[in-house]
Design a protein around this motif. Structure first.
Motif, short mmCIF file in Angstrom:
data_model
loop_
_atom_site.label_atom_id
_atom_site.label_comp_id
_atom_site.label_asym_id
_atom_site.label_seq_id
_atom_site.Cartn_x
_atom_site.Cartn_y
_atom_site.Cartn_z
N UNK A 113 44.41 52.88 -30.74
CA UNK A 113 45.59 53.74 -30.73
C UNK A 113 45.62 54.69 -29.54
N UNK A 114 44.45 55.11 -29.08
CA UNK A 114 44.36 56.07 -27.98
C UNK A 114 44.80 55.42 -26.67
N UNK A 115 45.85 55.95 -26.05
CA UNK A 115 46.42 55.35 -24.85
C UNK A 115 45.45 55.34 -23.68
N UNK A 116 44.69 56.42 -23.52
CA UNK A 116 43.73 56.50 -22.42
C UNK A 116 42.65 55.44 -22.58
N UNK A 117 42.16 55.28 -23.81
CA UNK A 117 41.12 54.28 -24.06
C UNK A 117 41.67 52.86 -23.88
N UNK A 118 42.93 52.65 -24.33
CA UNK A 118 43.57 51.34 -24.14
C UNK A 118 43.65 50.98 -22.66
N UNK A 119 44.05 51.95 -21.86
CA UNK A 119 44.17 51.70 -20.43
C UNK A 119 42.83 51.27 -19.84
N UNK A 120 41.77 51.96 -20.23
CA UNK A 120 40.44 51.61 -19.72
C UNK A 120 40.03 50.22 -20.17
N UNK A 121 40.33 49.87 -21.40
CA UNK A 121 39.98 48.54 -21.91
C UNK A 121 40.73 47.44 -21.16
N UNK A 122 42.01 47.68 -20.90
CA UNK A 122 42.78 46.66 -20.16
C UNK A 122 42.34 46.57 -18.70
N UNK A 123 41.88 47.65 -18.16
CA UNK A 123 41.35 47.58 -16.80
C UNK A 123 40.04 46.80 -16.77
N UNK A 124 39.22 47.00 -17.80
CA UNK A 124 37.99 46.21 -17.90
C UNK A 124 38.31 44.73 -18.12
N UNK A 125 39.35 44.46 -18.90
CA UNK A 125 39.78 43.08 -19.12
C UNK A 125 40.16 42.41 -17.80
N UNK A 126 40.90 43.12 -16.97
CA UNK A 126 41.31 42.56 -15.68
C UNK A 126 40.11 42.32 -14.77
N UNK A 127 39.13 43.22 -14.87
CA UNK A 127 37.90 43.04 -14.09
C UNK A 127 37.15 41.79 -14.55
N UNK A 128 37.03 41.63 -15.87
CA UNK A 128 36.34 40.46 -16.42
C UNK A 128 37.06 39.18 -16.05
#
Length: 534
Positions: A470-485
């Motif tokens: 739910x946390x937007x800041x955490x979501x952003x970080x997760x999607x950035x990690x996804x793009x890195x992976x």
């Protein structure tokens, strides 16, 4: 006198029957009633008409089963609807509330909304639609986008309660999906129901007829709960050949058409045609099929990524109407600009292939363990840009010792999951979960849209966490990690984002431009506000 009156009555009855017979055509009354309102069927006097030349024909018109964005949005409406900024806003929902823990959503429906057959929309229709999507027996293309729903219930005739298994921020986006009528589908096999060829929705246009291989005709629905459409009739004409679409637009046979970049300059010289250049999240990419042994080596995939000159593609094939691509979320607010972009570098391509054991043979085509570095890129023949991209890649990859062929085939003979490599088009301007989970999560292999059988545990975990955080800041970080992976273990060669280009007759007014999806999906988003001025 009595005998004379009797014969007068008989004569009048005969005359009435004769007039009724003359007023029929093929057994249908000339002034047939619209079942929704008892008035004359507006299709009999169509009024002004907009003809849209579409690229492809669909198999079914049912939002549960097939993602035909533009026509679905005209016939059907959802609880929510995307606005000009692609933010979901209440549509058939009057209001909604979300519990503090993000697990319960309660929607109040607008009252008085009617389906095109006259039946009133109720909460039961919403429950039926979502339950059908989740039913594994129903072949819904969007099932994976609703699996976080634990239960859905009709609290009242006009109130729906949705309970989630975990917080799911994309839910409001997902609930833009069109609602189908329970009374028309209950007890049937939705996959084969006649409804899919004769749909009933609540949108601004009702279905009139479908001439297979030719067109679909829609009529403005006078009882629509929103703004009544100004254009009385819309004909979606199926014109797969881009040159034919352009010719018909020039001659006035159609009023609007999706254009290829090569057509823009010519059409711009026609003072009867307006050119719309919409920003788009629509990317083109070459899919690696991981069932093909060659692509199971990540170093080979990385090498091929480095061998593509994306800037040359944008300039030479897209004629400047686009930009180089490196991520499926490049146009999203969660874009990660710090990842490896695989900029054109033949030396790096050579290093990766050599490290992987691929050595140039006598004809300069690389070999390993007696096998040549060879594969075929398949592209749909009806899409000139994809065919050009496949041809370009086949030529470009020869520079690093790969024997690559381009095969342009008709969609009727293409099974993407069986190709070695395929020229894909994807892209979404909505929540980051859209066109990521269902493309790259391993659960979508086989029955979903992960056609290349891509599987990476790290990617799976990140996509799962990101869609339920739910946390937007955490979501952003997760999607950035996804793009890195994804960049470290590439499923595609991301090539370019393509602008959505449309040619439209100058008589059409009221078009509002916003960021669009795959192949310009969403261009008709406010069509009920359009007008025609001769």
């Amino acid at each position: 006198m009595r005998k004379q009156s009797k014969w007068i009555v008989i004569a009048l009855l005969a005359l009435a029957m004769l007039l009724q017979a003359c007023g029929q055509e093929d057994g249908k009354p000339a002034n047939s009633a619209n079942p929704a309102n008892g008035k004359a069927d507006p299709a009999e006097s169509a009024g002004n008409t907009l003809i849209y030349a579409a690229e492809t024909e669909f198999d079914k018109i049912n939002p549960v089963l097939e993602d035909t964005v533009d026509i679905n949005n005209l016939i059907f409406r959802g609880l929510m609807r995307f606005d000009e900024t692609n933010t979901p806003q209440p549509d058939m929902a009057e209001s909604y509330e979300i519990s503090p823990d993000g697990l319960v959503y309660q929607f109040k429906l607008k009252q008085g909304i009617r389906f095109h057959d006259g039946q009133e929309l109720t909460a039961e229709d919403v429950v039926f639609t979502i339950s059908s999507i989740l039913d594994e027996q129903v072949q819904s293309v969007v099932r994976s986008e609703f699996v976080q729903i634990d239960s859905i219930e009709a609290v009242h005739d006009h109130e729906v309660k949705i309970t989630l298994k975990q917080p799911f921020p994309p839910l409001l986006d997902k609930l833009t999906i069109g609602i189908v009528p329970k009374h028309a589908l209950d007890g049937q096999d939705m996959n084969t129901a006649d409804f899919n060829q004769n749909p009933i929705g609540t949108g601004p246009y009702r279905f009139v007829k479908w001439d297979r291989g030719q067109s679909v005709t829609l009529q403005a629905y006078p009882e629509y709960y929103g703004k009544r459409a100004s254009i009385d009739r819309v004909i979606v004409k199926f014109v797969p050949d881009s040159s034919v679409r352009m010719l018909q637009l020039e001659t006035g046979e159609v009023d609007m058409a999706y254009l290829e970049p090569s057509a823009v300059e010519k059409m711009s010289k026609n003072d009867k045609i307006a050119i719309y250049k919409s920003p788009s999240a629509d990317y083109r990419a070459m899919m690696y099929n991981m069932n093909f042994e060659l692509f199971q080596d990540v170093n080979v995939r990385k090498a091929l990524n480095y061998a593509v000159d994306r800037a040359a593609v944008v300039d030479g094939i897209l004629l400047g109407y686009g930009e180089p691509a490196y991520s499926p979320l490049q146009m999203n607010k969660f874009a990660n600009e710090q990842i490896e972009k695989y900029e054109y570098n033949l030396d790096k391509a050579d290093e990766y292939l050599t490290a992987a054991g691929w050595i140039p043979g006598s004809d300069q085509i690389r070999v390993k363990d007696g096998k040549r570095l060879a594969f075929t890129i398949t592209a749909p023949s009806s899409d000139p840009v994809r065919v050009q991209l496949a041809t370009y890649l086949a030529s470009q990859l020869k520079k690093i010792g790969a024997d690559v062929n381009a095969a342009a085939l008709d969609w009727s003979v293409i099974d993407i999951s069986k190709t070695e490599a395929f020229m894909l088009g994807w892209g979404s301007p909505f929540d980051a979960d859209d066109h990521t989970y269902r493309l790259f999560h391993s659960s979508e292999i086989g029955s979903g849209t992960n056609y290349g059988s891509y599987s990476d545990p790290a990617v799976d975990k990140l996509l799962e966490e990101a869609r339920t955080t739910a946390d937007t800041v955490k979501r952003e970080e997760l999607y950035k990690q996804f793009q890195q992976a994804l960049a470290e273990n590439p499923p595609y060669i991301f090539i370019a984002y393509q602008h959505a280009l449309y040619g439209v007759n100058q008589k059409v007014k009221g078009i509002k431009i916003k960021t669009l999806g795959h192949h310009g999906a969403g261009f008709l988003w406010n069509l009920e506000e359009w007008t025609l001025h001769d």
